[in-house]
Design a protein around this motif. Structure first.
Motif, mmCIF file in Angstrom:
data_model
loop_
_atom_site.group_PDB
_atom_site.id
_atom_site.type_symbol
_atom_site.label_atom_id
_atom_site.label_comp_id
_atom_site.label_asym_id
_atom_site.label_seq_id
_atom_site.Cartn_x
_atom_site.Cartn_y
_atom_site.Cartn_z
ATOM 1 N N PHE A 158 0.810 -1.209 0.000
ATOM 2 C CA PHE A 158 0.000 0.000 0.000
ATOM 3 C C PHE A 158 0.846 1.262 0.000
ATOM 4 O O PHE A 158 0.341 2.343 -0.326
ATOM 5 N N ARG A 159 2.122 1.161 0.376
ATOM 6 C CA ARG A 159 2.996 2.326 0.436
ATOM 7 C C ARG A 159 2.991 3.100 -0.874
ATOM 8 O O ARG A 159 2.972 4.321 -0.891
ATOM 9 N N SER A 160 3.038 2.379 -1.966
ATOM 10 C CA SER A 160 3.043 3.029 -3.277
ATOM 11 C C SER A 160 1.623 3.260 -3.789
ATOM 12 O O SER A 160 1.299 4.344 -4.289
ATOM 13 N N LEU A 161 0.764 2.256 -3.658
ATOM 14 C CA LEU A 161 -0.560 2.306 -4.278
ATOM 15 C C LEU A 161 -1.439 3.412 -3.734
ATOM 16 O O LEU A 161 -2.279 3.957 -4.463
ATOM 17 N N ILE A 162 -1.267 3.784 -2.456
ATOM 18 C CA ILE A 162 -2.166 4.758 -1.847
ATOM 19 C C ILE A 162 -2.065 6.127 -2.520
ATOM 20 O O ILE A 162 -3.001 6.931 -2.464
ATOM 21 N N SER A 163 -0.949 6.391 -3.192
ATOM 22 C CA SER A 163 -0.778 7.693 -3.848
ATOM 23 C C SER A 163 -1.728 7.868 -5.032
ATOM 24 O O SER A 163 -2.131 8.997 -5.343
ATOM 25 N N ILE A 164 -2.083 6.777 -5.690
ATOM 26 C CA ILE A 164 -2.916 6.877 -6.896
ATOM 27 C C ILE A 164 -4.340 7.314 -6.573
ATOM 28 O O ILE A 164 -4.842 8.274 -7.181
ATOM 29 N N PRO A 165 -5.049 6.662 -5.624
ATOM 30 C CA PRO A 165 -6.391 7.171 -5.298
ATOM 31 C C PRO A 165 -6.373 8.584 -4.727
ATOM 32 O O PRO A 165 -7.329 9.329 -4.923
ATOM 33 N N ALA A 166 -5.287 8.952 -4.046
ATOM 34 C CA ALA A 166 -5.196 10.335 -3.552
ATOM 35 C C ALA A 166 -5.187 11.310 -4.723
ATOM 36 O O ALA A 166 -5.802 12.380 -4.665
ATOM 37 N N GLY A 167 -4.508 10.940 -5.811
ATOM 38 C CA GLY A 167 -4.508 11.776 -7.004
ATOM 39 C C GLY A 167 -5.841 11.771 -7.714
ATOM 40 O O GLY A 167 -6.318 12.812 -8.166
ATOM 41 N N VAL A 168 -6.440 10.582 -7.820
ATOM 42 C CA VAL A 168 -7.749 10.468 -8.479
ATOM 43 C C VAL A 168 -8.780 11.342 -7.772
ATOM 44 O O VAL A 168 -9.576 12.045 -8.411
ATOM 45 N N GLU A 169 -8.764 11.315 -6.441
ATOM 46 C CA GLU A 169 -9.736 12.075 -5.656
ATOM 47 C C GLU A 169 -9.325 13.527 -5.454
ATOM 48 O O GLU A 169 -10.004 14.279 -4.764
ATOM 49 N N ARG A 170 -8.196 13.924 -6.058
ATOM 50 C CA ARG A 170 -7.706 15.302 -6.010
ATOM 51 C C ARG A 170 -7.538 15.805 -4.568
ATOM 52 O O ARG A 170 -7.938 16.932 -4.239
#
Length: 211
Positions: free
Chosen positions: A129-141
């Motif tokens: 999750f260390r890396s993956l969590i950054s993507i939804p943070a970007g998607v959700e702005r």
């Protein structure tokens, strides 16, 4: 290496990078680890601490600075990927996935809206999750400043544990990898069990639907 042993694989690559570039090499290795999760921070960070303990490349403070900077840079790159993907593209992709429906995504987005800050902070300390969590943070702005501060704080905690462990263990830095490997395996087992539970429930609900 001071003990005469020749490191190979990821460990050897990381040491070569740090010996060539110094502290920035440690930061580059961790930035790449964020982008390519198979590169294990549990190996790179203790090695950065071990290298700092030898005193001929960089100090432990420099190791922490550069590895944490690398963590933030790598996370921001994945955040930008999430922004580029966007909610509309994500929903279009989600609609094509088997066994999923929009309610799943709606619930996930609602959960992230409520707990996104904690997810980003604590997610920096969980393998996979260390890396993956950054993507939804970007998607959700998520505001980029908020994301950066939370990533910096979470990464500093995670990096400090492993860098200081490698620094104090010295030649026995690999012991950190052994214990971290157990933690990673536990996380993987939990993820697999949760996916299996979700899959079984989804198949059951599909079978119960009227034809």
């Amino acid at each position: 290496m001071s003990n005469g042993e020749e490191l190979t694989g990821v460990a050897g690559w990381a040491v070569d990078l740090m010996e060539t570039l110094g502290g920035p090499g440690a930061g580059l290795a961790i930035a790449l680890e964020n982008l390519f999760p198979p590169l294990p921070s549990e190996v790179i960070l203790p090695l950065a601490g071990f290298t700092a303990s030898r005193g001929d490349q960089f100090s432990v403070a420099e190791a922490l600075f550069w590895t944490t900077a690398g963590s933030v840079v790598g996370a921001l790159a994945l955040y930008a990927l999430g922004v580029a993907l966007g909610r509309d593209r994500l929903r279009a992709i989600w609609a094509r996935l088997p066994l999923t429906n929009m309610n799943d995504l709606d619930r996930t987005e609602a959960w992230f809206e409520r707990h996104g800050r904690k997810a980003v902070f604590f997610g920096r300390m969980i393998p996979i999750f260390r890396s993956l969590i950054s993507i939804p943070a970007g998607v959700e702005r998520m505001p980029v400043l908020t994301f950066t501060v939370l990533t910096l704080a979470g990464s500093l905690v995670w990096n400090s544990i492993f860098v200081f462990a490698g620094y104090h263990l010295g030649e026995r830095w690999h012991l950190v990898e052994d214990y971290a490997g157990i933690f990673q395996k536990v996380v993987i087992v939990v993820v697999v069990l949760l996916l299996a539970w979700w899959l079984v429930n989804r198949l059951r609900s599909r079978r119960a639907e009227p034809v």
